[in-house]
Every structure is written in structure tokens, then in C-alpha cells.
Design an enzyme around this catalytic site. Structure first.
Site, PDB file in Angstrom:
ATOM      1  N   LYS A  80       3.948  -4.379  -4.440  1.00  0.00           N
ATOM      2  CA  LYS A  80       5.330  -4.778  -4.211  1.00  0.00           C
ATOM      3  C   LYS A  80       6.434  -3.784  -4.773  1.00  0.00           C
ATOM      4  CE  LYS A  80       4.080  -8.221  -7.179  1.00  0.00           C
ATOM      5  NZ  LYS A  80       2.840  -7.861  -7.349  1.00  0.00           N
TER       6      LYS A  80
ATOM      7  N   ARG B 100       5.517 -16.941  -9.143  1.00  0.00           N
ATOM      8  CA  ARG B 100       4.117 -16.922  -9.280  1.00  0.00           C
ATOM      9  C   ARG B 100       3.538 -18.558  -9.487  1.00  0.00           C
ATOM     10  NH1 ARG B 100       2.704 -11.172 -11.416  1.00  0.00           N
ATOM     11  NH2 ARG B 100       4.866 -10.494 -11.169  1.00  0.00           N
TER      12      ARG B 100
ATOM     13  N   ARG C   2      -3.859   3.739 -11.335  1.00  0.00           N
ATOM     14  CA  ARG C   2      -2.657   3.722 -11.942  1.00  0.00           C
ATOM     15  C   ARG C   2      -2.734   3.628 -13.272  1.00  0.00           C
ATOM     16  NH1 ARG C   2       1.844  -0.828 -11.008  1.00  0.00           N
ATOM     17  NH2 ARG C   2       0.394  -2.056 -12.700  1.00  0.00           N
TER      18      ARG C   2
ATOM     19  N   ARG D 264       1.465   1.012 -19.141  1.00  0.00           N
ATOM     20  CA  ARG D 264       1.534  -0.398 -19.340  1.00  0.00           C
ATOM     21  C   ARG D 264       0.322  -1.001 -19.863  1.00  0.00           C
ATOM     22  NH1 ARG D 264       3.560  -3.420 -13.816  1.00  0.00           N
ATOM     23  NH2 ARG D 264       2.240  -4.912 -14.531  1.00  0.00           N
TER      24      ARG D 264
ATOM     25  N   ARG E  59      -5.363 -10.954 -14.648  1.00  0.00           N
ATOM     26  CA  ARG E  59      -4.034 -11.112 -14.029  1.00  0.00           C
ATOM     27  C   ARG E  59      -4.625 -11.591 -12.542  1.00  0.00           C
ATOM     28  NH1 ARG E  59      -2.155  -5.113 -14.848  1.00  0.00           N
ATOM     29  NH2 ARG E  59      -0.681  -5.529 -12.941  1.00  0.00           N
TER      30      ARG E  59
HETATM   31  P1  AP5 Z   1       2.568  -1.204  -7.266  1.00  0.00           P
HETATM   32  O1  AP5 Z   1       3.577  -0.852  -6.249  1.00  0.00           O
HETATM   33  O2  AP5 Z   1       2.948  -0.859  -8.588  1.00  0.00           O
HETATM   34  O3  AP5 Z   1       2.130  -2.563  -7.081  1.00  0.00           O
HETATM   35  P2  AP5 Z   1       2.623  -3.967  -7.649  1.00  0.00           P
HETATM   36  O4  AP5 Z   1       2.519  -5.044  -6.640  1.00  0.00           O
HETATM   37  O5  AP5 Z   1       4.247  -3.675  -7.758  1.00  0.00           O
HETATM   38  O6  AP5 Z   1       1.824  -4.175  -9.074  1.00  0.00           O
HETATM   39  P3  AP5 Z   1       2.270  -4.635 -10.400  1.00  0.00           P
HETATM   40  O7  AP5 Z   1       1.263  -4.302 -11.302  1.00  0.00           O
HETATM   41  O8  AP5 Z   1       3.625  -4.366 -10.850  1.00  0.00           O
HETATM   42  O9  AP5 Z   1       2.062  -6.159 -10.307  1.00  0.00           O
HETATM   43  P4  AP5 Z   1       2.115  -7.324 -11.084  1.00  0.00           P
HETATM   44  O10 AP5 Z   1       2.402  -8.558 -10.256  1.00  0.00           O
HETATM   45  O11 AP5 Z   1       0.840  -7.270 -11.913  1.00  0.00           O
HETATM   46  O12 AP5 Z   1       2.935  -7.042 -12.411  1.00  0.00           O
HETATM   47  P5  AP5 Z   1       4.564  -7.441 -12.790  1.00  0.00           P
HETATM   48  O13 AP5 Z   1       5.115  -6.294 -13.343  1.00  0.00           O
HETATM   49  O14 AP5 Z   1       5.083  -8.110 -11.634  1.00  0.00           O
HETATM   50  O15 AP5 Z   1       1.125  -0.324  -6.677  1.00  0.00           O
HETATM   51  C1  AP5 Z   1       0.158  -0.405  -7.606  1.00  0.00           C
HETATM   52  C2  AP5 Z   1      -0.688   0.957  -7.411  1.00  0.00           C
HETATM   53  O16 AP5 Z   1      -1.195   0.997  -5.909  1.00  0.00           O
HETATM   54  C3  AP5 Z   1       0.202   2.140  -7.402  1.00  0.00           C
HETATM   55  O17 AP5 Z   1      -0.563   3.169  -8.085  1.00  0.00           O
HETATM   56  C4  AP5 Z   1       0.653   2.487  -6.110  1.00  0.00           C
HETATM   57  O18 AP5 Z   1       0.772   3.887  -6.003  1.00  0.00           O
HETATM   58  C5  AP5 Z   1      -0.611   1.918  -5.208  1.00  0.00           C
HETATM   59  N1  AP5 Z   1      -0.122   1.649  -4.143  1.00  0.00           N
HETATM   60  C6  AP5 Z   1       0.625   0.822  -3.567  1.00  0.00           C
HETATM   61  N2  AP5 Z   1       0.622   0.625  -2.155  1.00  0.00           N
HETATM   62  C7  AP5 Z   1      -0.371   1.260  -1.865  1.00  0.00           C
HETATM   63  C8  AP5 Z   1      -0.924   1.494  -0.416  1.00  0.00           C
HETATM   64  N3  AP5 Z   1      -0.575   0.864   0.547  1.00  0.00           N
HETATM   65  N4  AP5 Z   1      -2.093   2.111  -0.257  1.00  0.00           N
HETATM   66  C9  AP5 Z   1      -2.753   2.854  -1.570  1.00  0.00           C
HETATM   67  N5  AP5 Z   1      -2.284   2.559  -2.757  1.00  0.00           N
HETATM   68  C10 AP5 Z   1      -1.087   1.747  -3.004  1.00  0.00           C
HETATM   69  O19 AP5 Z   1       4.031  -8.738 -13.903  1.00  0.00           O
HETATM   70  C11 AP5 Z   1       3.372  -8.227 -15.012  1.00  0.00           C
HETATM   71  C12 AP5 Z   1       3.222  -9.447 -15.934  1.00  0.00           C
HETATM   72  O20 AP5 Z   1       4.547 -10.204 -16.202  1.00  0.00           O
HETATM   73  C13 AP5 Z   1       2.566 -10.663 -15.310  1.00  0.00           C
HETATM   74  O21 AP5 Z   1       0.931 -10.474 -15.446  1.00  0.00           O
HETATM   75  C14 AP5 Z   1       3.115 -12.019 -16.132  1.00  0.00           C
HETATM   76  O22 AP5 Z   1       2.530 -12.056 -17.264  1.00  0.00           O
HETATM   77  C15 AP5 Z   1       4.533 -11.499 -16.265  1.00  0.00           C
HETATM   78  N6  AP5 Z   1       5.159 -12.030 -15.267  1.00  0.00           N
HETATM   79  C16 AP5 Z   1       5.883 -11.224 -14.100  1.00  0.00           C
HETATM   80  N7  AP5 Z   1       6.548 -12.084 -13.341  1.00  0.00           N
HETATM   81  C17 AP5 Z   1       6.347 -13.448 -13.647  1.00  0.00           C
HETATM   82  C18 AP5 Z   1       6.716 -14.834 -13.137  1.00  0.00           C
HETATM   83  N8  AP5 Z   1       7.424 -14.736 -12.041  1.00  0.00           N
HETATM   84  N9  AP5 Z   1       6.581 -15.765 -14.186  1.00  0.00           N
HETATM   85  C19 AP5 Z   1       5.835 -15.585 -15.263  1.00  0.00           C
HETATM   86  N10 AP5 Z   1       5.154 -14.557 -15.743  1.00  0.00           N
HETATM   87  C20 AP5 Z   1       5.568 -13.105 -15.026  1.00  0.00           C
END
Ligand code: AP5
Length: 194
Positions: free
Chosen positions: A22, A98, A133, A139, A150
Site C-alpha cells: 500500500k 479495516r 523489511r 517499526r 496483524r
Molecule cells: P509496504 O509498501 O510498506 O506495504 P504496506 O501494505 O504499506 O505495509 P504496512 O506494514 O505499512 O501495512 P499495515 O497495514 O500492516 O500497517 P499500517 O501502518 O497501515 O511494503 C512492505 C514491504 O514489501 C516493503 O519492504 C516493500 O519494499 C516491499 N514491497 C512492496 N511492494 C512489493 C512488490 N510488488 N514486490 C516485492 N516487494 C514489495 O498499520 C499498522 C497498525 O496500525 C495496524 O496493525 C493497526 O494496529 C493500526 N491501524 C492502522 N490503520 C488502522 C485502522 N484503520 N483501524 C484501526 N487500526 C489501524
């Protein structure tokens, strides 16, 4: 509340499991389309850093891989969107909703979503990427135990979220390369800005 006119400022929800890319795709979308990017994960991490009263509670929830209470996330998101509503060309809402109820609350309190991009990848791929990562992300939730939690939280809720929006949902195979995926993203977004 000042309404956001989605005919002039598209609202794009960017969804997918943890590590589905994302954030990676949002960077490319910002570069091409100049949309305003709001990641609920980033907003929550900023809130944690601010040392506010609820920072400790938020840290604990995120380290358990659980969802932060809806009203906290919606408040942060709404505040951030309204603060940028005048200058924004469109909004990329990354990592929200989510839960089914989050989507309903967003459309009731903020504005209808224009299109939903969903990045689809297997749990094995997601785990591998996040572990890759982990060494550099700094993180607290990029560790094996929290990644499992997660993923479980994601799998428990995702189908119900997506089922709400059959006509607005665009699925993309996120197992492809970053550039191939972005090609598919552009095919979805170009018509919105034409
Ligand atoms: P990356 O682009 O970072 O992926 P991402 O989907 O953004 O991953 P996140 O870890 O940020 O997602 P998440 O949903 O767990 O975390 P968030 O911060 O939203 O890519 C990941 C890796 O893969 C990188 O190394 C990249 O280089 C590699 N990559 C990317 N594309 C690739 C490809 N095509 N091929 C190969 N490699 C690739 O949420 C964190 C926490 O916050 C949640 O667990 C929850 O506790 C809370 N939270 C967030 N939003 C909410 C909500 N709406 N409601 C309640 N709690 C929430």
C-alpha cells in the site's frame, strides 16, 4: 463540517494486507497524481510519538497487531482530511477501512468513497516482505509474532469490508513487480483525473 466534493476531489481507499505494498504504491501515486496521502498507520504512529495521553494505549494495541478503536482512527483521519480539503486534488486513504463499520462511519461522517484499490497477495508473500523489511523499518510491529497477529486481524475482517463495495472495488494482483502493479493502478486512476 465542510463537505468534500468527491466529483472534484476523488477519494481513493487503498486496501490490502500488511506488507501488500500500500505504502509503496501510494508513493508512486502521489508522484504522478499529486493526491494527498493519509495513512491511518502513519497517523497513529505520529500520535504515539506526540506522547499524548493515549499514546501508551495505542502502542500496546498496535504491538498486539489489533485494531485501534474506530472513533480514534476516524477522528484522526477526519481532522487530517479537513485540514487539507482546500488544497487537495484528491485523497489517498491508505489502510482504512479495516472493518466494515469503519467504512460505514467514513461515508456517513466524511464523504462517499470514489474507488477502492485492493492489493491482493498470499499470507506467505506478506510475511516474507514484512520480515524482509523488519531489519530496517524500526517499526515495533515488524516482528514475527506481531506479523502473525496483524495477518490474523486482517484475514478476520477483510472479506466483510470488501463485500460492502462490489461496484467500487478494483482488485490488483500484488504479487507482481512494483512497476507492473503501478501500471494497473494507473489504468484505474487515469479516468478519474481525465
Ligand atoms: P509496504 O509498501 O510498506 O506495504 P504496506 O501494505 O504499506 O505495509 P504496512 O506494514 O505499512 O501495512 P499495515 O497495514 O500492516 O500497517 P499500517 O501502518 O497501515 O511494503 C512492505 C514491504 O514489501 C516493503 O519492504 C516493500 O519494499 C516491499 N514491497 C512492496 N511492494 C512489493 C512488490 N510488488 N514486490 C516485492 N516487494 C514489495 O498499520 C499498522 C497498525 O496500525 C495496524 O496493525 C493497526 O494496529 C493500526 N491501524 C492502522 N490503520 C488502522 C485502522 N484503520 N483501524 C484501526 N487500526 C489501524
Amino acid at each position: 463540517m465542510a463537505p468534500i466534493d468527491t466529483s472534484k476531489k476523488p477519494i481513493v481507499w487503498v486496501l490490502g494486507g500488511p506488507g501488500s505494498g500500500k505504502g509503496t504504491q501510494c508513493e508512486k501515486i502521489i508522484a504522478k497524481y499529486g493526491f494527498t496521502h493519509l495513512s491511518t498507520g502513519d497517523l497513529l504512529r505520529a500520535e504515539v510519538k506526540s506522547g499524548s495521553d493515549r499514546a501508551k494505549e495505542l502502542t500496546a494495541i498496535m504491538e498486539r497487531g489489533e485494531l485501534v478503536p474506530n472513533e480514534i482512527v476516524l477522528d484522526l483521519l477526519k481532522e487530517a482530511m479537513l485540514a487539507r480539503a482546500d488544497e487537495a486534488k484528491g485523497f489517498l486513504i491508505d489502510g482504512y477501512p479495516r472493518e466494515k463499520s469503519q467504512g460505514i462511519a467514513f461515508e456517513k461522517n466524511i464523504a462517499p468513497v470514489t474507488v477502492i484499490i485492493y492489493f491482493e497477495a498470499s499470507s506467505e508473500t506478506l510475511t516474507k516482505r514484512l520480515l524482509g523489511r523488519a531489519a530496517s523499518s524500526g517499526r515495533a510491529d515488524d516482528n514475527e509474532e506481531t506479523i502473525k497477529l496483524r495477518l490474523k486481524t486482517f484475514l478476520d475482517n477483510n472479506d466483510l469490508v470488501l463485500a460492502q463495495y462490489p461496484s467500487k472495488l478494483k482488485r490488483i494482483n500484488a504479487e507482481q513487480t512494483v512497476d507492473v502493479i503501478f501500471g494497473e493502478v494507473q489504468a484505474i486512476l487515469d479516468p478519474l483525473v481525465a
